[in-house]
Design a protein around this motif. Structure first.
Motif, PDB file in Angstrom:
ATOM      1  N   GLY A  97     -53.709 -76.635  65.095  1.00 37.55           N
ATOM      2  CA  GLY A  97     -54.174 -75.378  64.532  1.00 37.55           C
ATOM      3  C   GLY A  97     -53.688 -75.169  63.117  1.00 37.55           C
ATOM      4  O   GLY A  97     -53.370 -76.128  62.400  1.00 37.55           O
ATOM      5  N   GLU A  98     -53.585 -73.908  62.706  1.00 38.36           N
ATOM      6  CA  GLU A  98     -53.085 -73.536  61.390  1.00 38.36           C
ATOM      7  C   GLU A  98     -51.783 -72.768  61.569  1.00 38.36           C
ATOM      8  O   GLU A  98     -51.780 -71.694  62.177  1.00 38.36           O
ATOM      9  N   PRO A  99     -50.653 -73.299  61.081  1.00 33.72           N
ATOM     10  CA  PRO A  99     -49.365 -72.618  61.268  1.00 33.72           C
ATOM     11  C   PRO A  99     -49.407 -71.155  60.835  1.00 33.72           C
ATOM     12  O   PRO A  99     -49.960 -70.815  59.790  1.00 33.72           O
ATOM     13  N   SER A 100     -48.830 -70.307  61.695  1.00 36.88           N
ATOM     14  CA  SER A 100     -48.726 -68.856  61.479  1.00 36.88           C
ATOM     15  C   SER A 100     -50.062 -68.125  61.542  1.00 36.88           C
ATOM     16  O   SER A 100     -50.112 -66.910  61.343  1.00 36.88           O
ATOM     17  N   GLU A 101     -51.167 -68.848  61.814  1.00 39.19           N
ATOM     18  CA  GLU A 101     -52.476 -68.208  61.938  1.00 39.19           C
ATOM     19  C   GLU A 101     -53.066 -68.384  63.336  1.00 39.19           C
ATOM     20  O   GLU A 101     -53.355 -67.410  64.020  1.00 39.19           O
ATOM     21  N   ARG A 102     -53.207 -69.624  63.767  1.00 44.25           N
ATOM     22  CA  ARG A 102     -53.751 -69.869  65.104  1.00 44.25           C
ATOM     23  C   ARG A 102     -53.200 -71.169  65.667  1.00 44.25           C
ATOM     24  O   ARG A 102     -52.900 -72.124  64.931  1.00 44.25           O
ATOM     25  N   GLY A 103     -53.034 -71.186  66.970  1.00 44.77           N
ATOM     26  CA  GLY A 103     -52.575 -72.383  67.648  1.00 44.77           C
ATOM     27  C   GLY A 103     -53.423 -72.646  68.872  1.00 44.77           C
ATOM     28  O   GLY A 103     -53.902 -71.711  69.516  1.00 44.77           O
ATOM     29  N   GLU A 104     -53.656 -73.907  69.171  1.00 43.71           N
ATOM     30  CA  GLU A 104     -54.387 -74.269  70.376  1.00 43.71           C
ATOM     31  C   GLU A 104     -53.685 -75.453  71.034  1.00 43.71           C
ATOM     32  O   GLU A 104     -53.048 -76.265  70.367  1.00 43.71           O
ATOM     33  N   LEU A 118     -45.313 -81.303  71.755  1.00 37.76           N
ATOM     34  CA  LEU A 118     -45.225 -81.716  70.361  1.00 37.76           C
ATOM     35  C   LEU A 118     -46.166 -80.902  69.490  1.00 37.76           C
ATOM     36  O   LEU A 118     -47.239 -80.494  69.931  1.00 37.76           O
ATOM     37  N   GLY A 119     -45.788 -80.698  68.249  1.00 38.41           N
ATOM     38  CA  GLY A 119     -46.642 -79.992  67.298  1.00 38.41           C
ATOM     39  C   GLY A 119     -45.828 -79.444  66.148  1.00 38.41           C
ATOM     40  O   GLY A 119     -44.600 -79.408  66.195  1.00 38.41           O
ATOM     41  N   ALA A 120     -46.512 -79.019  65.098  1.00 38.14           N
ATOM     42  CA  ALA A 120     -45.838 -78.471  63.919  1.00 38.14           C
ATOM     43  C   ALA A 120     -45.194 -77.131  64.244  1.00 38.14           C
ATOM     44  O   ALA A 120     -45.458 -76.511  65.285  1.00 38.14           O
ATOM     45  N   ASN A 121     -44.329 -76.664  63.351  1.00 34.98           N
ATOM     46  CA  ASN A 121     -43.754 -75.323  63.495  1.00 34.98           C
ATOM     47  C   ASN A 121     -44.842 -74.259  63.382  1.00 34.98           C
ATOM     48  O   ASN A 121     -45.880 -74.480  62.758  1.00 34.98           O
ATOM     49  N   ALA A 122     -44.577 -73.101  63.983  1.00 36.03           N
ATOM     50  CA  ALA A 122     -45.448 -71.915  63.865  1.00 36.03           C
ATOM     51  C   ALA A 122     -46.834 -72.129  64.453  1.00 36.03           C
ATOM     52  O   ALA A 122     -47.817 -71.569  63.973  1.00 36.03           O
ATOM     53  N   LEU A 123     -46.924 -72.950  65.516  1.00 37.46           N
ATOM     54  CA  LEU A 123     -48.202 -73.121  66.225  1.00 37.46           C
ATOM     55  C   LEU A 123     -48.170 -72.534  67.637  1.00 37.46           C
ATOM     56  O   LEU A 123     -49.141 -72.651  68.372  1.00 37.46           O
ATOM     57  N   GLY A 124     -47.045 -71.943  68.030  1.00 39.99           N
ATOM     58  CA  GLY A 124     -46.988 -71.250  69.314  1.00 39.99           C
ATOM     59  C   GLY A 124     -46.293 -71.991  70.431  1.00 39.99           C
ATOM     60  O   GLY A 124     -46.397 -71.572  71.601  1.00 39.99           O
ATOM     61  N   LYS A 125     -45.559 -73.067  70.128  1.00 40.11           N
ATOM     62  CA  LYS A 125     -44.886 -73.825  71.187  1.00 40.11           C
ATOM     63  C   LYS A 125     -43.854 -72.961  71.916  1.00 40.11           C
ATOM     64  O   LYS A 125     -43.812 -72.933  73.147  1.00 40.11           O
ATOM     65  N   SER A 126     -43.029 -72.255  71.142  1.00 36.32           N
ATOM     66  CA  SER A 126     -42.015 -71.396  71.762  1.00 36.32           C
ATOM     67  C   SER A 126     -42.658 -70.237  72.512  1.00 36.32           C
ATOM     68  O   SER A 126     -42.181 -69.821  73.570  1.00 36.32           O
ATOM     69  N   THR A 127     -43.745 -69.715  71.964  1.00 37.24           N
ATOM     70  CA  THR A 127     -44.469 -68.632  72.649  1.00 37.24           C
ATOM     71  C   THR A 127     -44.979 -69.104  74.009  1.00 37.24           C
ATOM     72  O   THR A 127     -44.866 -68.384  75.011  1.00 37.24           O
ATOM     73  N   PHE A 128     -45.509 -70.320  74.066  1.00 42.51           N
ATOM     74  CA  PHE A 128     -46.027 -70.859  75.326  1.00 42.51           C
ATOM     75  C   PHE A 128     -44.928 -70.995  76.373  1.00 42.51           C
ATOM     76  O   PHE A 128     -45.078 -70.551  77.517  1.00 42.51           O
ATOM     77  N   VAL A 129     -43.799 -71.606  76.005  1.00 42.08           N
ATOM     78  CA  VAL A 129     -42.749 -71.806  77.009  1.00 42.08           C
ATOM     79  C   VAL A 129     -42.097 -70.481  77.407  1.00 42.08           C
ATOM     80  O   VAL A 129     -41.620 -70.338  78.540  1.00 42.08           O
TER      81      VAL A 129
END
Length: 598
Positions: free
Chosen positions: A536-543, A377-388
């Motif tokens: 995190g901050e969408p399009s800037e950083r995700g944790e 779960l999380g907002a858009n542009a935080l890296g969820k798709s990148t992680f999977v």
């Protein structure tokens, strides 16, 4: 039209009817035809044309058609008098209409192709109902005379005399760029009838979209622009057709608050929605639409939101004594992970880092356990798709390692429809004869109705159909780990429930694991054993925080959303507390945002 024909529904799927590839079984085996009558003939387009007056409802043509193009249904006699609209001969028809209510949000829910968009288009005056008189355009006077319900009659009287203004947010927002080639700012300036453009721009986070053309917007931006345009019209009744699509859960909540604010201003609101959490949070009343996709749809009586959603999950409407689904959805009192025995890790990863231009994703070490579904779960542009993608091996981390001891099946967020072959050919090429296995047929293929798509070309599928095929392909592969990125996109509430049941069963029965990214909190709550929360901050950083137990993860996530969940007393399903209600305030004071047992 005879009394008998008013209650016999014969529908021919024009795409599936392929008379040049069959032996005209429907015509040759029809008992009425054999007796010298023309019950079934070929029309000018060389497709089956069925006389509902002559049809006896024997169902032989339905069974004999090799392409499953024919549906024959017998409906109750009294329902024939409640037909609102029929698109053509042997085409879809809608029975009854929803009831708008001033100062309230009325939600419509049901399968795709069941008449929800038709219903609101009729109420908005975009479609003139024909009450089954195919090919005839009725006058407004005739339409009003055909309406029996007092509330609806008053609605259409006002609509016909232009004393009722309607504002409509369409489902197919991707068509909007065809009608406006300039930037978003000029469009909002033109459509602002209430002087509230600055308010709506801030509430819907559209400040960075104003100087873009509609064709340059993302799906979420375009959706929120369409919602803003609907809101800014000075009307008495507002229609929102699937407002949650493309938006993350944070944006969905903002949209829901905008819609509720209209109800507080004594406007009537009707919302078509598949996200049960949003529907529960938003709606005062609900109409369930049931029937058969592409054949007919029936609008239930108006229900309070609690009862309506409970009936939806149960698959049964007690007030009308109608069962529209064979299986009821039940809920465990405790999260499965809290009762589960310790399982072994099927995969693990060290601390990870991945950067894309100005964006950086940081992931703490974790494990994927056998027999477990991990919700993300999380907002858009935080890296969820990148992680999977990293877990699935599509991308590699810049730092750290991922250790996978099993095969993985990956369904990406964005699907490629450009296959010049049938769905069945794609299935056979990808998974062989596995799709014919009775286990997958009964738990996946038939419940999702994928078998009805077998003869369709992949490139001709709708967004929802393509999504179901992609989900099916992912779950049919002989692997140990499933990775699904936004599987609920474009599919209706019934298919989301089927997906949830199927995924949990496949994982538990076969000892597999799954990672699921989605913005439908209800779906994640239904399927997940543990959670990963992206901040995190969408399009800037995700944790990434987690993996966490479901209770801990949901409590963290819901606190950030500022919403609280409780268990329904009757169904035990999770329910969203109304903002500032007694339960909402009490749970927030205790710091218990998830599952309080009141």
């Amino acid at each position: 039209m005879s009394i008998l024909s008013a209650h016999r529904v014969a529908v021919v799927d024009k795409e599936n009817c392929q008379s040049k590839r069959c032996n005209l079984e429907c015509i040759n085996f029809c008992p009425v035809n054999k007796n010298g009558y023309n019950c079934i003939v070929l029309n000018e387009e060389e497709r089956a044309l069925i006389s509902e007056e002559l049809c006896t409802g024997c169902g032989i043509c339905v069974k004999k058609c090799p392409f499953e193009a024919i549906t024959i249904v017998n409906l109750p006699h009294e329902l024939g008098e409640e037909k609102i609209h029929q698109y053509g001969v042997n085409s879809f028809r809608l029975y009854r209409l929803p009831l708008p209510k001033v100062g309230s949000v009325v939600g419509l829910v049901g399968r795709n192709g069941i008449g929800k968009s038709t219903a609101i288009s009729v109420l908005a005056g975009l479609i003139k109902p024909n009450f089954g008189e195919v090919g005839k355009e009725l006058s407004w006077e005739e339409i009003v005379d055909n309406i029996r319900d007092k509330e609806l009659k008053e609605h259409f009287e006002k609509l016909s005399s232009k004393k009722l203004r309607a504002s409509f947010k369409p489902q197919y927002i991707y068509l909007l760029p065809q009608f406006w080639s300039k930037d978003v700012r000029s469009l909002i300036d033109k459509k602002d009838e209430k002087g509230e453009k600055n308010y709506i721009i801030e509430e819907l986070n559209l400040r960075n979209s104003l100087d873009k053309k509609l064709s340059e917007l993302s799906g979420g931006e375009l959706q929120r622009v369409a919602i803003a345009l609907c809101y800014l019209k000075d009307a008495e009744i507002y229609f929102f057709d699937e407002p949650s699509s493309y938006n993350d859960v944070y944006q969905r909540l903002k949209v829901s608050r905008i819609i509720r604010s209209l109800a507080e201003k004594k406007k009537a609101i009707i919302v078509v929605e598949h996200d049960i959490t949003l529907l529960d949070y938003l709606s005062d009343y609900i109409h369930i639409l049931y029937g058969e996709q592409g054949v007919y749809g029936i609008v239930s009586n108006r229900l309070n939101s609690k009862s309506g959603i409970n009936y939806l999950l149960d698959g049964y409407l007690p007030p009308e004594n109608v069962r529209f689904r064979d299986i009821a959805l039940s809920f465990e009192i405790y999260s499965p992970i809290e009762e589960a025995v310790k399982r072994k890790a099927i995969a693990s990863y060290s601390n990870l880092k991945k950067s894309h231009s100005s964006f950086t994703l940081s992931v703490n070490r974790g494990e994927i356990m056998e027999g477990e579904v991990v919700g993300i779960l999380g907002a858009n542009a935080l890296g969820k798709s990148t992680f999977v993608k990293m877990v699935a091996g599509v991308e590699k981390p810049d730092e750290g390692e991922i250790f996978i001891g099993a095969k993985i099946s990956y369904k990406p967020q964005y699907l490629n429809p450009a296959y010049e072959e049938s769905v069945q050919s794609l299935l056979e090429k990808t998974v062989g004869q596995r799709y014919l296995d009775s286990y997958f047929q009964s738990n996946l293929i038939l419940p999702l109705k994928v078998h009805k798509l077998f003869d369709k070309n992949v490139k001709d599928l709708s967004g929802g159909e393509l999504q179901k095929v992609a989900i099916t392909l992912c779950l049919l592969r002989d692997v140990k780990i499933y990775v699904l990125d936004e599987p609920s996109a474009f599919i209706d509430v019934e298919d989301r429930l089927v997906l949830g049941r199927a995924l949990q069963k496949l994982v538990k029965d076969q000892g597999n694991s799954a990672l699921v990214v989605d913005h439908d909190i209800f779906l994640i709550d239904m399927i997940a054993d543990s959670l990963l929360i992206f901040k995190g901050e969408p399009s800037e950083r995700g944790e990434v925080i987690g993996p966490l137990s479901k209770r801990e993860g949901m409590n963290l996530f819901l606190k950030e959303l500022e919403i609280t969940y409780r268990r329904d007393k009757d169904s035990k399903r999770p329910r969203v507390n109304k903002p500032q209600s007694r339960l909402d305030r009490e749970q927030k004071e205790k710091g218990e945002y998830y599952y309080s047992f009141f």
